[in-house]
Design a protein around this motif. Structure first.
Motif, PDB file in Angstrom:
ATOM      1  N   ILE A   9       0.784  -1.190  -0.191  1.00  0.00           N
ATOM      2  CA  ILE A   9       0.006  -0.100  -0.134  1.00  0.00           C
ATOM      3  C   ILE A   9       0.643   1.283   0.116  1.00  0.00           C
ATOM      4  O   ILE A   9       0.768   2.402  -0.787  1.00  0.00           O
ATOM      5  N   GLN A  10       1.950   1.268   0.857  1.00  0.00           N
ATOM      6  CA  GLN A  10       2.754   2.234   0.798  1.00  0.00           C
ATOM      7  C   GLN A  10       3.398   2.749  -0.480  1.00  0.00           C
ATOM      8  O   GLN A  10       3.592   3.915  -0.950  1.00  0.00           O
ATOM      9  N   SER A  11       3.851   1.670  -1.292  1.00  0.00           N
ATOM     10  CA  SER A  11       4.448   1.908  -2.447  1.00  0.00           C
ATOM     11  C   SER A  11       3.471   2.646  -3.373  1.00  0.00           C
ATOM     12  O   SER A  11       3.988   3.501  -4.207  1.00  0.00           O
ATOM     13  N   VAL A  12       2.226   2.408  -3.337  1.00  0.00           N
ATOM     14  CA  VAL A  12       1.060   3.115  -4.323  1.00  0.00           C
ATOM     15  C   VAL A  12       0.724   4.614  -3.701  1.00  0.00           C
ATOM     16  O   VAL A  12       0.958   5.410  -4.275  1.00  0.00           O
ATOM     17  N   VAL A  13       0.295   4.507  -2.150  1.00  0.00           N
ATOM     18  CA  VAL A  13      -0.097   5.523  -1.937  1.00  0.00           C
ATOM     19  C   VAL A  13       0.963   6.873  -1.636  1.00  0.00           C
ATOM     20  O   VAL A  13       0.656   8.025  -1.641  1.00  0.00           O
ATOM     21  N   GLU A  14       1.978   6.258  -0.989  1.00  0.00           N
ATOM     22  CA  GLU A  14       3.022   7.146  -0.619  1.00  0.00           C
ATOM     23  C   GLU A  14       4.403   7.530  -1.541  1.00  0.00           C
ATOM     24  O   GLU A  14       4.890   8.527  -1.752  1.00  0.00           O
ATOM     25  N   GLU A  15       4.400   6.168  -2.380  1.00  0.00           N
ATOM     26  CA  GLU A  15       5.586   6.445  -3.260  1.00  0.00           C
ATOM     27  C   GLU A  15       5.086   6.644  -4.609  1.00  0.00           C
ATOM     28  O   GLU A  15       5.962   6.990  -5.618  1.00  0.00           O
ATOM     29  N   TYR A  49      -5.153  -1.452 -12.697  1.00  0.00           N
ATOM     30  CA  TYR A  49      -5.480  -1.854 -11.615  1.00  0.00           C
ATOM     31  C   TYR A  49      -4.537  -1.355 -10.236  1.00  0.00           C
ATOM     32  O   TYR A  49      -4.485  -1.937  -9.303  1.00  0.00           O
ATOM     33  N   THR A  50      -4.203  -0.222 -10.601  1.00  0.00           N
ATOM     34  CA  THR A  50      -2.779   0.411  -9.719  1.00  0.00           C
ATOM     35  C   THR A  50      -3.561   0.461  -8.218  1.00  0.00           C
ATOM     36  O   THR A  50      -2.876  -0.134  -7.051  1.00  0.00           O
ATOM     37  N   THR A  51      -4.788   0.987  -8.114  1.00  0.00           N
ATOM     38  CA  THR A  51      -5.180   1.282  -6.757  1.00  0.00           C
ATOM     39  C   THR A  51      -6.101   0.274  -6.279  1.00  0.00           C
ATOM     40  O   THR A  51      -6.812   0.510  -5.197  1.00  0.00           O
ATOM     41  N   CYS A  52      -5.952  -0.890  -6.799  1.00  0.00           N
ATOM     42  CA  CYS A  52      -7.103  -1.894  -6.176  1.00  0.00           C
ATOM     43  C   CYS A  52      -7.029  -2.220  -4.819  1.00  0.00           C
ATOM     44  O   CYS A  52      -7.923  -2.472  -4.339  1.00  0.00           O
ATOM     45  N   MET A  53      -5.674  -2.505  -4.389  1.00  0.00           N
ATOM     46  CA  MET A  53      -5.398  -3.043  -3.218  1.00  0.00           C
ATOM     47  C   MET A  53      -5.770  -2.030  -2.133  1.00  0.00           C
ATOM     48  O   MET A  53      -6.256  -2.264  -1.211  1.00  0.00           O
ATOM     49  N   TRP A  54      -5.443  -0.837  -2.496  1.00  0.00           N
ATOM     50  CA  TRP A  54      -6.009   0.387  -1.514  1.00  0.00           C
ATOM     51  C   TRP A  54      -7.347   0.488  -1.478  1.00  0.00           C
ATOM     52  O   TRP A  54      -8.049   0.662  -0.373  1.00  0.00           O
ATOM     53  N   HIS A  55      -8.099   0.481  -2.544  1.00  0.00           N
ATOM     54  CA  HIS A  55      -9.565   0.472  -2.347  1.00  0.00           C
ATOM     55  C   HIS A  55     -10.248  -0.455  -1.490  1.00  0.00           C
ATOM     56  O   HIS A  55     -10.969  -0.349  -0.897  1.00  0.00           O
ATOM     57  N   ASN A  56      -9.534  -1.776  -1.816  1.00  0.00           N
ATOM     58  CA  ASN A  56     -10.147  -3.137  -1.186  1.00  0.00           C
ATOM     59  C   ASN A  56      -9.794  -2.891   0.279  1.00  0.00           C
ATOM     60  O   ASN A  56     -10.710  -3.073   1.072  1.00  0.00           O
ATOM     61  N   PHE A  57      -8.763  -2.179   0.552  1.00  0.00           N
ATOM     62  CA  PHE A  57      -8.256  -2.149   2.091  1.00  0.00           C
ATOM     63  C   PHE A  57      -9.355  -1.134   2.707  1.00  0.00           C
ATOM     64  O   PHE A  57      -9.768  -1.332   3.829  1.00  0.00           O
ATOM     65  N   LEU A  58      -9.500   0.063   2.092  1.00  0.00           N
ATOM     66  CA  LEU A  58     -10.339   1.101   2.526  1.00  0.00           C
ATOM     67  C   LEU A  58     -11.832   0.837   2.793  1.00  0.00           C
ATOM     68  O   LEU A  58     -12.341   1.288   3.604  1.00  0.00           O
ATOM     69  N   PHE A 107      -5.581  -3.453 -22.686  1.00  0.00           N
ATOM     70  CA  PHE A 107      -6.040  -2.220 -23.084  1.00  0.00           C
ATOM     71  C   PHE A 107      -6.996  -1.683 -22.185  1.00  0.00           C
ATOM     72  O   PHE A 107      -6.980  -0.551 -21.790  1.00  0.00           O
ATOM     73  N   LEU A 108      -8.129  -2.584 -22.002  1.00  0.00           N
ATOM     74  CA  LEU A 108      -9.034  -2.172 -21.217  1.00  0.00           C
ATOM     75  C   LEU A 108      -8.723  -1.878 -19.553  1.00  0.00           C
ATOM     76  O   LEU A 108      -8.960  -1.008 -18.929  1.00  0.00           O
ATOM     77  N   GLU A 109      -7.561  -2.679 -19.163  1.00  0.00           N
ATOM     78  CA  GLU A 109      -6.960  -2.508 -17.905  1.00  0.00           C
ATOM     79  C   GLU A 109      -6.540  -1.246 -17.896  1.00  0.00           C
ATOM     80  O   GLU A 109      -6.747  -0.490 -16.650  1.00  0.00           O
ATOM     81  N   SER A 110      -5.670  -0.849 -18.554  1.00  0.00           N
ATOM     82  CA  SER A 110      -5.174   0.547 -18.701  1.00  0.00           C
ATOM     83  C   SER A 110      -6.276   1.705 -18.644  1.00  0.00           C
ATOM     84  O   SER A 110      -6.137   2.742 -18.163  1.00  0.00           O
ATOM     85  N   TYR A 111      -6.910   1.320 -19.487  1.00  0.00           N
ATOM     86  CA  TYR A 111      -8.178   2.433 -20.026  1.00  0.00           C
ATOM     87  C   TYR A 111      -8.918   2.801 -18.681  1.00  0.00           C
ATOM     88  O   TYR A 111      -8.921   4.020 -18.373  1.00  0.00           O
ATOM     89  N   ILE A 126      -9.066   6.159 -16.069  1.00  0.00           N
ATOM     90  CA  ILE A 126     -10.591   6.794 -15.868  1.00  0.00           C
ATOM     91  C   ILE A 126     -10.683   7.047 -14.289  1.00  0.00           C
ATOM     92  O   ILE A 126     -11.061   8.085 -13.981  1.00  0.00           O
ATOM     93  N   PHE A 127     -10.328   6.099 -13.566  1.00  0.00           N
ATOM     94  CA  PHE A 127     -10.572   6.098 -12.070  1.00  0.00           C
ATOM     95  C   PHE A 127      -9.604   7.134 -11.694  1.00  0.00           C
ATOM     96  O   PHE A 127      -9.841   8.035 -10.694  1.00  0.00           O
ATOM     97  N   ALA A 128      -8.400   7.249 -12.086  1.00  0.00           N
ATOM     98  CA  ALA A 128      -7.320   8.022 -11.433  1.00  0.00           C
ATOM     99  C   ALA A 128      -7.677   9.393 -11.872  1.00  0.00           C
ATOM    100  O   ALA A 128      -7.502  10.353 -11.037  1.00  0.00           O
ATOM    101  N   MET A 129      -8.096   9.536 -13.077  1.00  0.00           N
ATOM    102  CA  MET A 129      -8.380  11.047 -13.472  1.00  0.00           C
ATOM    103  C   MET A 129      -9.517  11.432 -12.414  1.00  0.00           C
ATOM    104  O   MET A 129      -9.590  12.838 -12.511  1.00  0.00           O
ATOM    105  N   ASN A 130     -10.427  10.784 -12.157  1.00  0.00           N
ATOM    106  CA  ASN A 130     -11.401  11.403 -11.249  1.00  0.00           C
ATOM    107  C   ASN A 130     -11.310  10.975  -9.536  1.00  0.00           C
ATOM    108  O   ASN A 130     -11.943  10.919  -8.732  1.00  0.00           O
ATOM    109  N   ARG A 131      -9.934  10.680  -9.341  1.00  0.00           N
ATOM    110  CA  ARG A 131      -9.461  10.417  -8.115  1.00  0.00           C
ATOM    111  C   ARG A 131     -10.309   9.496  -7.439  1.00  0.00           C
ATOM    112  O   ARG A 131     -10.627   9.594  -6.284  1.00  0.00           O
ATOM    113  N   LEU A 132     -10.372   8.410  -8.192  1.00  0.00           N
ATOM    114  CA  LEU A 132     -11.215   7.398  -7.707  1.00  0.00           C
ATOM    115  C   LEU A 132     -10.236   6.042  -7.388  1.00  0.00           C
ATOM    116  O   LEU A 132      -9.706   5.878  -8.408  1.00  0.00           O
ATOM    117  N   THR A 133     -10.354   5.396  -6.208  1.00  0.00           N
ATOM    118  CA  THR A 133      -9.426   4.143  -6.147  1.00  0.00           C
ATOM    119  C   THR A 133     -10.362   3.067  -6.900  1.00  0.00           C
ATOM    120  O   THR A 133     -11.506   3.307  -7.312  1.00  0.00           O
TER     121      THR A 133
END
Length: 266
Positions: free
Chosen positions: A97-103, A110-119, A188-192, A196-203
């Motif tokens: 989680i630190q690698s994604v959220v802090e670093e 699927y970058t923020t999946c684990m963060w979303h799952n945890f929260l 392609f859809l994984e990155s797409y 979209i989620f990052a652009m909207n600041r959504l995990t």
């Protein structure tokens, strides 16, 4: 009944420091047929034989030690409800989680999946308050640097480079390699969706109901978002020209939204 008794026994193991419930069962959107997603946080993974002794008391079917993604035991409780039990070393998980959220490390989708799952997990047991402390630590606004990194990395994967997915898909169509078309379109859809989620600041909510989640929660979506997805799926295996046109429109409309947001995607 069986669910509560099961996780209560895991809570007695000395290496278990916390237990959380995830998925639909952690919220209000579930029924009696919904599966349980149970997360066991440990200082070390409980021995397989110990896990088996607990599970056989409460489950009528067990698959112990599956490790396709995370280490998990996949079972059916005696009341007929399926349960996925995932075991996480709490130190390793915290570093992930630190690698994604802090670093601000971005991945290929699927970058923020684990963060979303945890929260969005509900804590059932927390021996020393460590899991609650970790949850509180990461209840923070979406970092701008993480947002930019996800968009930049995944946009380059979508288009603009020799190994980008749109180029790979076009080549796969040309050689009539439909397995490759399917594989690269999924990537392609994984990155797409990561963009979209990052652009909207959504995990990232994970692999299920992504379109629904985006429509319900995203403030900004590309023009013809759902229509272009439908066009892609309708033509993937029947009309390569129309499928490629749908991909181009998805990329173009996504680029317009990114440009309007003022993000430097270079």
């Amino acid at each position: 009944m069986y669910f509560k008794l099961l996780w209560g026994e895991f809570a007695t193991l000395p290496e278990v420091v916390a237990i959380a419930l995830g998925g639909s069962r952690a919220g209000a959107d579930y029924d009696e047929k919904s599966d349980y997603d149970l997360y066991i946080y440990c200082t070390s993974i409980p021995d397989e034989s110990v896990r088996g002794q607990i599970l056989e008391k409460h489950c009528k079917y067990m698959e112990i030690g599956n490790s396709f993604w995370e280490l998990e035991d996949d079972c059916t409780l005696k009341d007929g409800t399926d349960i996925d039990i995932l075991y996480r070393n709490i130190r390793d998980f915290s570093q992930t989680i630190q690698s994604v959220v802090e670093e601000h490390t971005a991945y290929n989708g699927y970058t923020t999946c684990m963060w979303h799952n945890f929260l969005h997990s509900r804590i059932l047991y927390d021996k020393n308050g460590e899991l609650e402390s970790l949850q509180n630590k990461y209840q923070i606004p979406y970092p701008d640097e993480l947002r930019n990194n996800i968009i930049r990395k995944n946009l380059h994967l979508l288009t603009g480079n020799l190994p980008s997915y749109d180029t790979q898909i076009k080549k796969a169509f040309a050689r009539k390699d439909m397995v490759s078309v399917n594989h690269r379109t999924a990537a392609f859809l994984e990155s797409y969706f990561d963009i979209i989620f990052a652009m909207n600041r959504l995990t990232h909510p994970g692999e299920k109901r992504m379109v629904q989640y985006a429509k319900e929660h995203a403030e900004v979506l590309p023009a013809d978002f759902e229509e272009n997805l439908d066009r892609l799926f309708q033509n993937m295996f029947t009309d390569s020209d129309r499928a490629l046109q749908a991909l181009r429109e998805m990329i173009n409309e996504l680029g317009k939204v990114i440009k309007c947001s003022g993000i430097n995607s270079l």
